[in-house]
Design an enzyme around this catalytic site. Structure first.
Site, PDB file in Angstrom:
ATOM      1  N   GLY A  46       0.803  -1.318   0.206  1.00 32.81           N
ATOM      2  CA  GLY A  46       0.006  -0.037  -0.041  1.00 32.81           C
ATOM      3  C   GLY A  46       0.942   1.160  -0.104  1.00 32.81           C
ATOM      4  O   GLY A  46       2.165   1.318   0.460  1.00 32.81           O
ATOM      5  N   GLN A  51       2.947  10.074   1.357  1.00 34.05           N
ATOM      6  CA  GLN A  51       4.089   9.421   1.244  1.00 34.05           C
ATOM      7  C   GLN A  51       5.130   9.825   0.154  1.00 34.05           C
ATOM      8  O   GLN A  51       6.391   9.451   0.511  1.00 34.05           O
ATOM      9  CB  GLN A  51       3.986   7.838   1.348  1.00 34.05           C
ATOM     10  CG  GLN A  51       3.264   7.384   2.750  1.00 34.05           C
ATOM     11  CD  GLN A  51       2.824   5.814   2.754  1.00 34.05           C
ATOM     12  OE1 GLN A  51       2.134   5.194   2.145  1.00 34.05           O
ATOM     13  NE2 GLN A  51       4.114   5.313   3.223  1.00 34.05           N
ATOM     14  N   CYS A  93       5.544   0.003   7.561  1.00 31.28           N
ATOM     15  CA  CYS A  93       5.073   1.122   6.665  1.00 31.28           C
ATOM     16  C   CYS A  93       6.524   1.415   5.632  1.00 31.28           C
ATOM     17  O   CYS A  93       7.492   1.474   6.385  1.00 31.28           O
ATOM     18  CB  CYS A  93       4.690   2.234   7.560  1.00 31.28           C
ATOM     19  SG  CYS A  93       4.162   3.664   6.434  1.00 31.28           S
ATOM     20  N   LEU A  94       6.201   1.956   4.557  1.00 33.80           N
ATOM     21  CA  LEU A  94       7.144   2.322   3.611  1.00 33.80           C
ATOM     22  C   LEU A  94       7.849   3.512   4.008  1.00 33.80           C
ATOM     23  O   LEU A  94       9.080   3.748   3.933  1.00 33.80           O
ATOM     24  CB  LEU A  94       6.757   2.413   2.265  1.00 33.80           C
ATOM     25  CG  LEU A  94       6.504   1.079   1.415  1.00 33.80           C
ATOM     26  CD1 LEU A  94       5.975   1.500   0.189  1.00 33.80           C
ATOM     27  CD2 LEU A  94       7.361   0.066   1.543  1.00 33.80           C
ATOM     28  N   HIS A 135      -5.070   1.769   7.088  1.00 29.34           N
ATOM     29  CA  HIS A 135      -3.659   2.135   7.208  1.00 29.34           C
ATOM     30  C   HIS A 135      -3.320   3.443   6.263  1.00 29.34           C
ATOM     31  O   HIS A 135      -2.849   4.346   6.567  1.00 29.34           O
ATOM     32  CB  HIS A 135      -2.495   0.898   6.957  1.00 29.34           C
ATOM     33  CG  HIS A 135      -1.072   1.497   7.090  1.00 29.34           C
ATOM     34  ND1 HIS A 135      -0.503   0.826   8.078  1.00 29.34           N
ATOM     35  CD2 HIS A 135      -0.250   2.073   6.146  1.00 29.34           C
ATOM     36  CE1 HIS A 135       0.803   1.715   7.770  1.00 29.34           C
ATOM     37  NE2 HIS A 135       0.868   2.218   6.804  1.00 29.34           N
ATOM     38  N   GLU A 136      -3.740   3.068   5.087  1.00 28.29           N
ATOM     39  CA  GLU A 136      -3.555   4.011   3.850  1.00 28.29           C
ATOM     40  C   GLU A 136      -4.330   5.163   4.101  1.00 28.29           C
ATOM     41  O   GLU A 136      -3.920   6.291   3.741  1.00 28.29           O
ATOM     42  CB  GLU A 136      -3.695   3.342   2.590  1.00 28.29           C
ATOM     43  CG  GLU A 136      -2.523   2.359   2.185  1.00 28.29           C
ATOM     44  CD  GLU A 136      -1.093   2.568   2.582  1.00 28.29           C
ATOM     45  OE1 GLU A 136      -0.699   3.691   2.327  1.00 28.29           O
ATOM     46  OE2 GLU A 136      -0.237   1.697   2.884  1.00 28.29           O
ATOM     47  N   HIS A 139      -2.799   7.616   6.535  1.00 30.66           N
ATOM     48  CA  HIS A 139      -2.007   8.601   5.958  1.00 30.66           C
ATOM     49  C   HIS A 139      -2.588   9.725   5.397  1.00 30.66           C
ATOM     50  O   HIS A 139      -1.992  10.963   5.400  1.00 30.66           O
ATOM     51  CB  HIS A 139      -1.224   7.973   4.889  1.00 30.66           C
ATOM     52  CG  HIS A 139      -0.028   6.963   5.411  1.00 30.66           C
ATOM     53  ND1 HIS A 139       1.166   7.597   5.920  1.00 30.66           N
ATOM     54  CD2 HIS A 139       0.308   5.732   5.140  1.00 30.66           C
ATOM     55  CE1 HIS A 139       1.940   6.348   6.263  1.00 30.66           C
ATOM     56  NE2 HIS A 139       1.405   5.417   5.879  1.00 30.66           N
TER      57      HIS A 139
END
Length: 181
Positions: A46, A51, A93-94, A135-136, A139
């Protein structure tokens, strides 16, 4: 398509609420494709526009098994229903490389969004897909998965990342990937 740099926490841009998309035009559709390419290369399941430094309410997710692809491209995603049943997943997470912890979220959700062809859609998701979408969406609201943890755990993670960023100036930069044959 292009690989985009991924912001690494702590970065103030990750804590900013993203702006709604009026419609999915060619530019937003291209952003979605670039985000997918970046997410796959990272690798991740994701990615949200904030991000990659873009303050738009756009996310991409793909939780298909390895070797398969089933991408979802979502603009203005909103949870319109969430189950009372909760599920705990070990999240990463990235934007928080190599950091993982258990987060509890609703196990099932119904989400309304605009797809890459500017069509309004709804999807019911459960398990990992539901967790990933939530989660996304976090963000897009300036929230990281560590914000669901105790302040002690969150501060430990953010301190580690601050040190990591100082020692690795290439952290978050696009990775070179071999050309597909």
């Amino acid at each position: 398509m292009a690989l985009l740099p991924i912001l690494v926490a702590p970065d103030p841009r990750l804590k900013t609420k993203a702006k709604p998309v009026e419609k999915v035009d060619a530019e937003t559709a291209q952003l979605m494709e670039d985000m997918l390419e970046t997410m796959y290369a990272a690798p991740g399941i994701g990615l949200a526009a904030p991000q990659v430094g873009v303050s738009k309410r756009v996310i991409v997710v793909d939780v298909a098994p390895e070797g398969e692809k089933n991408p979802l491209r979502m603009a203005n995603p909103e949870v319109i229903w969430a189950s009372d049943e909760l599920r705990e997943y070990e999240e990463g997470c990235l934007s928080l490389p190599e950091q993982y912890d258990a987060v509890t979220r609703p196990d099932r959700v119904k989400v309304r969004y605009i797809d890459h062809q500017n069509e309004i859609r709804e999807i019911e998701a459960d398990g990992l897909l539901a967790t990933c979408i939530q989660h996304e969406i976090d963000h897009l609201d300036g929230k990281l998965f560590v914000d669901h943890l105790s302040s002690l755990k969150r501060n430990m993670v953010l301190r580690k990342l601050t040190k990591l960023k100082k020692s690795d100036p290439d952290l978050g930069q696009p990775k070179k990937v071999a050309a597909e044959v």
